[in-house]
Design a protein around this motif. Sequence first.
Motif, mmCIF file in Angstrom:
data_model
loop_
_atom_site.group_PDB
_atom_site.id
_atom_site.type_symbol
_atom_site.label_atom_id
_atom_site.label_comp_id
_atom_site.label_asym_id
_atom_site.label_seq_id
_atom_site.Cartn_x
_atom_site.Cartn_y
_atom_site.Cartn_z
ATOM 1 N N ILE A 1 59.347 -65.024 -27.798
ATOM 2 C CA ILE A 1 60.633 -65.113 -27.255
ATOM 3 C C ILE A 1 61.771 -64.727 -28.341
ATOM 4 N N GLY A 2 61.514 -65.166 -29.587
ATOM 5 C CA GLY A 2 62.570 -64.932 -30.754
ATOM 6 C C GLY A 2 62.481 -63.515 -30.949
ATOM 7 N N ALA B 1 68.922 -68.429 -29.016
ATOM 8 C CA ALA B 1 69.267 -69.344 -28.218
ATOM 9 C C ALA B 1 68.070 -69.750 -27.168
ATOM 10 N N LEU B 2 67.498 -68.809 -26.601
ATOM 11 C CA LEU B 2 66.309 -69.038 -25.600
ATOM 12 C C LEU B 2 65.034 -69.763 -26.482
ATOM 13 N N VAL B 3 65.046 -69.433 -27.847
ATOM 14 C CA VAL B 3 64.006 -70.021 -28.589
ATOM 15 C C VAL B 3 64.357 -71.596 -28.683
ATOM 16 N N PRO C 1 70.141 -74.809 -19.453
ATOM 17 C CA PRO C 1 69.205 -73.801 -19.232
ATOM 18 C C PRO C 1 67.795 -74.332 -19.564
ATOM 19 N N VAL C 2 67.687 -75.386 -20.047
ATOM 20 C CA VAL C 2 66.370 -75.955 -20.475
ATOM 21 C C VAL C 2 65.740 -76.508 -19.175
ATOM 22 N N GLY D 1 58.450 -60.931 -17.290
ATOM 23 C CA GLY D 1 59.598 -61.694 -17.806
ATOM 24 C C GLY D 1 59.593 -62.826 -18.402
ATOM 25 N N PHE D 2 60.398 -63.647 -18.891
ATOM 26 C CA PHE D 2 60.242 -64.943 -19.377
ATOM 27 C C PHE D 2 59.592 -66.103 -18.768
ATOM 28 N N TYR D 3 60.127 -66.250 -17.606
ATOM 29 C CA TYR D 3 59.283 -67.376 -16.865
ATOM 30 C C TYR D 3 58.012 -67.062 -16.664
#
Length: 477
Positions: free
Chosen positions: A232-233, A239-241, A320-321, A376-378
């Motif tokens: 993620i980083g 921010a997403l981290v 967003p969390v 993707g992220f999810y």
Amino acid sequence: MSLRKQAVSGMIWTFLQQFGSQLISFAVSMVLARLLLPEEFGLIGMLTIFMGIGSALFNGGLTSSLIRTQECTQEDYSTVFYFNFAGSILIYGILFIVAPWIANFYHQPTLTSITRVYGLTFILSAFGTVQNTILTRELKFKKLAIISLPALVISSVIGILMAYLNYGVWSLIVSGLVNVFFVSSFLWFSTEWYPKFIFSKDKFIQHFHYGYKLTISGILDTIFTNIYQIVIGRFYSPALVGYYTRANTLMMLPVGNISGALNKVIFPLFSKVQDDLPRFRNSYKQIMQMVLFIITPIIVLMGLLAKPLIVLLFTDKWLPVVPIFKIICFTGILYPIHLYNLIVLEVKGRSDLFLKLEILKKILLGIILVISFFYGFYALLWGQLIFSILALFINTHYAGKMLKYSMWQQMRDILPIFFFALIMAVITFILDRLLASQIDIIRLILGSLSGSISYLLVAYLFKFESIQDIKNLILKI
């Protein structure tokens, strides 16, 4: 004091230490979440893997070997102490050198200085590692609680003050360093043991032979547990981290505390009865059911009420969390089952099998991570859940063979808990939809109360045995 009384006393003081510490930490995190940005928490999250690897290298297998050794001498303790201390200096030196590469990898120049300062925790921790192990061996959890809580209070006050004065991410770093410094100092002056100028090659080989496999396992686990922060980083943003780290931290608040507190007592306790298989198996079953009976409804309620919970605790800037947290909650329910099955392997001295299983599971995780990355992220988060389920079958199979308590027997004994939680979830979900227009605190209170009452009522009607186990534990207290 009898083993039973030691166990009960240990559990009481460990829970007081664990929950006292986490209550303070959580209150502090709520304040810091209002003073700091998600990106600043994300910078610390990016370093979690490097700090974890360092800790596993000098603080993993050898201390576990000390705990499970029936009779330890000054030679044992001093040998491990000097090895840990020398190892901590070596690890810090390596981290100091590679700090610019870490910063370049994440495209965050400030990580160079952050890494070099934060890495000092290795050396500070090494001073108190053996003292902490001795108190754990002797089940002196009251003293450990008295040591850890004042250190946490001091470091928390300093962290909040620095954040208020706009020191940003450095408030988190200095707070962590101060906490480790005071814990090690209190451990040093609160135990009757001090290292002597002894280093036994034979003792080192004895503990290293058992411990190096656990150390390698710990490194692998650290890498792959934190690999999501790396991905993620590197490919998303700090921010997403920060959001991911916040979600994981919140989920681990009940899971890690209850499981971790018991783990401190269970490992030395099980080590004393490792040769009494019926007693070992029955104790394992009771603890597994009791922990899951407590953790499962808490995690389910937190997931269902995620939005009002996070807004109330951390404000709207952390919204967003919410979707991240809901997915992570599923993995949290399975955490205690993984933990206690692996403890069986450690207690039985099967560090070789422990390592083999870790390698197998990490290969599996790597495959799932690569596949899910392209979606993707999810997809990464759902892949994490799929891995946890597959790893569950691996852990329970091998530990079950040692206990003569098979995977299917374990699943049969905990299945009612998930049934109770499902009924609770339906009731809570319906009520929360009806209360959607209410303020967050009302939704949380009514949702939690209705869910908890329905869960306990159903469990009582089915006469689930963990209710009686909890009653007995409370009466003994």
